[in-house]
Write an enzyme that holds these catalytic residues in place. Structure first.
Site, PDB file in Angstrom:
ATOM      1  CG  ASP A  67      -0.277  -0.395   2.522  1.00 53.90           C
ATOM      2  OD1 ASP A  67       0.962  -0.406   2.573  1.00 53.90           O
ATOM      3  OD2 ASP A  67      -0.981  -0.688   3.495  1.00 53.90           O
ATOM      4  CG  ASP A 136      -8.790  -0.929  11.858  1.00 48.94           C
ATOM      5  OD1 ASP A 136      -7.863  -1.643  11.391  1.00 48.94           O
ATOM      6  OD2 ASP A 136      -9.201   0.103  11.284  1.00 48.94           O
ATOM      7  CG  HIS A 138      -5.730  -1.994   8.672  1.00 50.43           C
ATOM      8  ND1 HIS A 138      -5.847  -0.919   9.511  1.00 50.43           N
ATOM      9  CD2 HIS A 138      -4.401  -2.091   8.410  1.00 50.43           C
ATOM     10  CE1 HIS A 138      -4.664  -0.395   9.749  1.00 50.43           C
ATOM     11  NE2 HIS A 138      -3.763  -1.099   9.102  1.00 50.43           N
ATOM     12  CD  GLU A 143      -8.554   1.189   7.962  1.00 51.10           C
ATOM     13  OE1 GLU A 143      -8.646   0.184   8.701  1.00 51.10           O
ATOM     14  OE2 GLU A 143      -7.912   2.197   8.288  1.00 51.10           O
TER      15      GLU A 143
HETATM   16  C1  GLP Z   1      -0.223   0.124   8.528  1.00 52.28           C
HETATM   17  C2  GLP Z   1       0.034  -0.703   7.270  1.00 52.28           C
HETATM   18  C3  GLP Z   1      -0.195  -2.182   7.510  1.00 52.28           C
HETATM   19  C4  GLP Z   1       0.457  -2.610   8.807  1.00 52.28           C
HETATM   20  C5  GLP Z   1      -0.169  -1.856   9.940  1.00 52.28           C
HETATM   21  C6  GLP Z   1       0.362  -2.260  11.309  1.00 52.28           C
HETATM   22  O1  GLP Z   1      -1.500   0.567   8.657  1.00 52.28           O
HETATM   23  N1  GLP Z   1      -0.764  -0.259   6.168  1.00 52.28           N
HETATM   24  O2  GLP Z   1       0.324  -2.913   6.413  1.00 52.28           O
HETATM   25  O3  GLP Z   1       0.312  -3.995   8.989  1.00 52.28           O
HETATM   26  O4  GLP Z   1       0.116  -0.485   9.742  1.00 52.28           O
HETATM   27  O5  GLP Z   1       1.496  -1.518  11.618  1.00 52.28           O
HETATM   28  P1  GLP Z   1       2.479  -1.842  12.804  1.00 52.28           P
HETATM   29  O6  GLP Z   1       3.240  -3.040  12.363  1.00 52.28           O
HETATM   30  O7  GLP Z   1       3.369  -0.652  12.915  1.00 52.28           O
HETATM   31  O8  GLP Z   1       1.650  -2.080  13.991  1.00 52.28           O
END
Ligand code: GLP
Length: 259
Positions: A67, A136, A138, A143
């Protein structure tokens, strides 16, 4: 879905890197899907170490990020393409142009999303997709309430995700973009293997839903229950709200995953 509850992030990084190294031995020109966020950083550091030690090369690899934010300047340090370059691509031997991400700067993000989805297919599909999870539920930036079969698309970020990610923007939620381009859940479901990493207490509720909840748009990651080859690596804190922890440990011990 296969589940391993491991002592800590370092143990997870080691086993996750083993899977990527084994894929490299089978197929040196593999296609790697990359997630951002803090969770996969120990894995990327481990891959850099193994590259330095001569155990893995990325010279024939192509990568596709999950993304990208829409609305940040291209050179913004928290842009996801820049993040992946900084933590992995620039530290190993990727060929120039072999690391890809959604292009959020064309002026037509919908067309860019469709083109990115097509590019992944033209590359032969993703062999191994690294995934983290949002609090949440995702994956990528899919989302709650989105289609469970979506392709790469422009999405809107929830306030919770923007609050979670504001730690990368000096704690300022207003600095976190409201939109993104993300691989869709249908796109992610086409990866030949999904390697999900979840660490920390903050992910425990999402992990409970991911592993033991019903498949639902409310918790988008639950679609992975329908994927034939998904491995979930958890630390104790992320696994703390699972009902059947002992069973998962028993299965993991008795049936070590082939690499
Ligand atoms: C972002 C990314 C996700 C990732 C998530 C969790 O929103 N788009 O791909 O898995 O964060 O991030 P973290 O690993 O920092 O908790």
């Amino acid at each position: 879905m296969r589940i391993a509850i491991l002592p800590d992030a370092a143990a997870i990084a080691g086993l996750a890197a083993d899977r990527i190294e084994a894929l490299y031995r089978r197929k040196p020109a593999f296609v790697l899907g990359l997630a951002t966020g803090s969770t996969p950083l120990p894995l990327y550091a481990e891959l850099v170490e193994r590259h330095k030690a001569g155990r893995i090369s990325f010279a024939e690899v192509s990568s596709y990020n999950l993304d990208e934010y829409v609305g940040l300047p291209r050179d913004h340090v928290e842009g996801y393409s820049n993040f992946i370059h900084r933590h992995l691509v620039d530290l190993v031997d990727f060929r120039e142009g072999a690391a890809h991400g959604p292009d959020a700067w064309t002026g037509d993000s919908h067309a860019a999303a469709a083109a990115y989805d097509a590019a992944i297919r033209e590359a032969g599909g993703i062999d191994l997709q690294v995934l983290g999870i949002g609090s949440d539920g995702h994956i990528g930036f899919n989302e709650p309430a989105g289609s469970l079969t979506s392709r790469t698309h422009v999405g809107v970020l929830t306030e919770q995700t923007r609050r979670d990610n504001s730690r990368f923007f000096d704690g300022d939620i207003d600095a976190v973009p409201t939109h993104c381009i993300t691989q869709g859940l249908g796109t992610i479901m086409e990866a030949r293997e999904n390697l999900m990493i979840c660490t920390g207490e903050g992910k425990a509720e999402a992990v409970r839903e991911l592993v033991e909840g019903p498949v639902s748009q409310r918790w988008p990651a639950t679609i992975l229950q329908m994927h034939p080859n998904t491995v979930v690596f958890l630390d104790e804190a992320a696994a703390s709200r699972l009902e059947m922890k002992d069973f998962y440990r028993e299965v993991w011990e008795k049936e070590q995953l082939p690499l």
